[in-house]
Write an enzyme that holds these catalytic residues in place. Structure first.
Site: not given
Length: 367
Positions: A246, A309
């Site tokens: 991320h 995700e």
């Protein structure tokens, strides 16, 4: 130089704070664990919109208003569902939203909140030759989305799981789609124009488009039977491992833990399909650990952890959404945050106009 605007503060906001080092997400003074699974999505939407609309009602009244907005959007756009269904499901949703009035009222905002929840099931059904199912204005927002998708009432645990997901992704700092939304809102364009900018940014695979490839990764690893080997090959070829890493978090994404817990609850409940989901979850957990181990060796200088995700993919798969519609569902949750950011920018900010540094060729000067 900041080509990616790393560490550049472009706005002051009361809406959310992403603590990348501590792995914490705060939404208007509440930690994510306080909200996810405890507050319904319309409640969190009200929390985000509070202070940006003078006529904002209470929780119950707002939930009812969102229900009426779902019906209104359905009736408004129903005649063109076949045309929209000829596009891919994300483009169809975006095109449908583009037809909504481009105003700045609470009514405009509620139509926008309703639109992805209405359009996504309708276009999926129309695309496979089924009749779209009209909304039930009195139903819970997430439950109605699943009913419109499947044609009958979803189980309460599945509806709660989707609701928790929508809450979990409702806002997340100044990410790419939110920043795009604020840029357009800063011009004093209408809410629909601002939301369309967010939808455009969300489509990219480095942002909201990532959960679909997670399913493709899991299926590919299951087919080859060698998770670690498959992952090492992908990294050696310069490919990203979807569901990991991320831009902000240097530790595990807190949203991943919330959604993993939701998926585990779904897998342990006695209902049709729970056994299959249990095996799917167990397999995904082995892939997750293998990916973390491989990434630790391949990229020792970086801390690459599980992101939102990875378990988003499992949750939305269990809810019955095909992988090409995952970004639609992401948008259905994030749209309340986009609207709040747009209104915050319009009421407290300025026209966003950063500078660039020219590094191209210089024309010859005439003496």
């Amino acid at each position: 130089m900041a080509n990616g605007l790393d560490d550049v503060v472009a706005a002051e906001t009361v809406l959310s704070d992403v603590d990348g080092l501590g792995g914490r997400l705060t939404i208007r003074g509440h930690s994510l664990p306080e909200l996810a699974g405890r507050w319904r999505y319309p409640q969190v939407a009200r929390l985000l919109l509070d202070g940006f609309f003078d006529d904002l009602p209470g929780d119950a009244e707002l939930a009812e208003a969102i229900g009426r907005a779902r019906v209104e959007v359905f009736l408004w756009l129903q005649p063109i569902f076949p045309t929209l269904a000829a596009l891919d499901v994300y483009s169809g949703m975006r095109a449908g939203i583009a037809l909504l009035p481009d105003g700045g009222t609470l009514t405009d905002a509620l139509r926008l909140i309703a639109a992805p929840a209405v359009l996504t099931p309708a276009l999926l059904r129309a695309g496979r030759g089924d009749q779209p199912v009209a909304p039930n204005k009195d139903a819970d927002h997430a439950a109605d989305m699943l009913r419109m998708l499947g044609g009958s009432a979803a189980s309460p645990d599945l509806a709660k799981a989707l609701d928790t997901y929508l809450v979990t992704v409702c806002d997340h700092g100044l990410n790419a789609s939110t920043f795009a939304t604020r840029v357009v809102a800063s011009t004093q364009a209408g809410l629909t124009s601002a939301i369309l900018a967010g939808l455009g940014a969300l489509k990219g695979p480095l942002h909201g488009g990532a959960p679909g490839p997670v399913i493709e990764m899991l299926d590919a690893i299951e087919a080859c039977g060698d998770g670690a080997g498959w992952l090492r090959d992908e990294i050696a070829q310069g490919e990203r491992i979807m569901g990991f890493g991320h831009r902000i978090y240097r530790v595990r994404d807190p949203r991943a833990d919330v959604l993993k817990a939701v998926v585990r609850q779904l897998a342990t409940r006695k209902r049709p399909g729970s056994g299959k989901m249990g095996s799917r979850l167990a397999f995904a957990e082995t892939v997750e650990q293998a990916a973390l181990d491989v990434l630790r060796v391949a990229k020792p200088q970086r801390s690459i952890q599980t992101n939102v995700e990875f378990y988003t993919a499992l949750l939305l798969e269990a809810a019955g959404f095909p992988k090409d519609a995952f970004s639609n569902v992401f948008a259905a949750g994030r749209i309340s945050g986009w609207i709040a950011h747009a209104r915050e920018q319009q009421t407290t900010g300025r026209l966003i106009r950063p500078q660039s540094r020219y590094v191209g060729p210089v024309p010859d000067l005439v003496a």
